[in-house]
Design a protein around this motif. Sequence first.
Motif, short mmCIF file in Angstrom:
data_model
loop_
_atom_site.label_atom_id
_atom_site.label_comp_id
_atom_site.label_asym_id
_atom_site.label_seq_id
_atom_site.Cartn_x
_atom_site.Cartn_y
_atom_site.Cartn_z
N ILE A 7 71.72 39.51 12.78
CA ILE A 7 72.01 39.03 11.62
C ILE A 7 73.61 39.71 11.55
CG2 ILE A 7 72.27 38.97 8.92
CD1 ILE A 7 69.06 39.80 9.69
N ILE A 8 74.46 38.70 11.42
CA ILE A 8 76.02 39.25 11.40
C ILE A 8 76.31 38.92 9.64
CG2 ILE A 8 78.35 38.79 12.01
CD1 ILE A 8 77.27 37.42 14.89
N GLY A 9 76.80 40.08 9.33
CA GLY A 9 77.12 40.02 7.79
C GLY A 9 76.05 40.33 7.10
N ALA A 10 75.18 41.42 7.87
CA ALA A 10 73.99 41.76 6.86
C ALA A 10 73.84 42.46 5.68
CB ALA A 10 72.88 42.49 8.08
N ARG A 37 81.04 47.29 8.73
CA ARG A 37 81.07 48.66 8.56
C ARG A 37 79.65 49.22 7.96
NH1 ARG A 37 83.94 46.48 4.71
NH2 ARG A 37 85.94 46.96 5.71
N LYS A 38 79.11 50.11 8.08
CA LYS A 38 77.84 50.48 7.83
C LYS A 38 77.50 50.62 6.31
CE LYS A 38 76.52 54.08 11.39
NZ LYS A 38 75.74 55.23 11.70
N VAL A 51 77.27 48.24 14.13
CA VAL A 51 78.57 47.87 13.53
C VAL A 51 79.44 46.93 14.44
CG1 VAL A 51 81.16 48.74 12.94
CG2 VAL A 51 79.01 50.14 12.39
N VAL A 52 79.51 45.67 13.61
CA VAL A 52 80.14 44.41 14.57
C VAL A 52 80.97 44.02 13.71
CG1 VAL A 52 79.51 42.15 15.63
CG2 VAL A 52 77.74 43.82 15.96
N ALA A 76 78.43 36.34 7.81
CA ALA A 76 79.80 36.66 7.27
C ALA A 76 80.79 35.86 6.72
CB ALA A 76 80.46 37.74 8.50
N ALA A 77 81.49 35.88 5.76
CA ALA A 77 82.22 34.97 5.12
C ALA A 77 83.01 35.42 3.96
CB ALA A 77 81.58 33.66 4.83
N LEU A 78 84.43 35.03 3.68
CA LEU A 78 85.06 35.13 2.40
C LEU A 78 84.19 33.92 1.40
CD1 LEU A 78 86.41 37.60 3.47
CD2 LEU A 78 88.57 36.33 2.42
N LEU A 79 84.09 34.33 0.37
CA LEU A 79 83.45 33.35 -0.76
C LEU A 79 84.52 32.79 -1.63
CD1 LEU A 79 80.09 34.83 -1.96
CD2 LEU A 79 80.44 33.51 -0.08
#
Length: 315
Positions: A7-10, A37-38, A51-52, A76-79
């Motif tokens: 999951i990217i943006g977890a 970031r963590k 961390v990705v 992962a995205a900007l809303l």
Amino acid sequence: MMGRILIIGACGQIGTELTKKLREVYGTENVVASDIRKGEPEFVASGPFEVVNALDFNQIESIIEKHEVEDVYLMAALLSATAEKNPAFAWDLNMNSLFHVLNLAKAGKIKKIFWPSSIAVFGPTTPKQDTPQYTVMEPSTVYGISKQSGERWCEYYHNIYGVDVRSIRYPGLISWSTLPGGGTTDYAVDIYHKALSDGKYTCFLSEETRLPMMYMDDAIRATIEIMQAPADSIKIRSAYNLSAMDFTPKEIAEAIKKEIPDFTIDYAPDFRQKIADSWPQSIDDNSARQDWNWKHEFDLTSMTSDMLAHLSEKV
Ligand code: VAH
């Protein structure tokens, strides 16, 4: 054994809950959470975490190889609201993270992708009631433009390269366990917190602003169900309309008052009113119900009860 899930943006509003649910279904060690970031120490310690940077192709590729990942959920995205304040970065993050994952799948390094779209792909010229799966789409926000473009690329990579990418047009999502970040529908989460902490809420949308909404439990279940569906049942490879309910700030306030009679609301619309006014008021999601047997479970009353019950435990 099946490959693992990444999951990217977890650490985001959806990602946090999606990680927990996927680990219940597939086993903690088979679900790798990642973010730029963590996140909360408790969350990071709850299972495999990396961390990705979603914009770093090589980082994503190396984590996929290290953990023998087969399925990727790119969250992962900007809303919408945040993206309006930073259009260039929003386009970069929302689009190039998608291209990295699509290209890794095209190269055979990823078997299946989930990528979230949004009802933000619709715009002011879209029919507002029971918005159809196929209709006029002229989004007027950076976020909506990126999601509409992303849908086109998902369908292209499926049709031309056979990439198994699946997508849902999420409505506004409401959750108790994670705060939302930078959305226009965030009022529908804030209102519950303020009802319990202050007994009152000043809403940044006008009282009659009707928007399509969904409880996070339903959204997470839909996400997992579309990924578990047989490939030949996924007939739409842009993104599926998905819906559960629609309501106005006035209606959600009334639902809260049934449990907190003294709760009061007032209205101070801000820049997000223009974004909300460009979106549909209700969605026709029959394609999802027909193709992969989608059905929602929560309505405004049951969501309100569940939200207040969980948040009262946290206070
Ligand atoms: C936002 N919560 O407000 C997101 C969502 C339909 C709205 O995409 O930007």
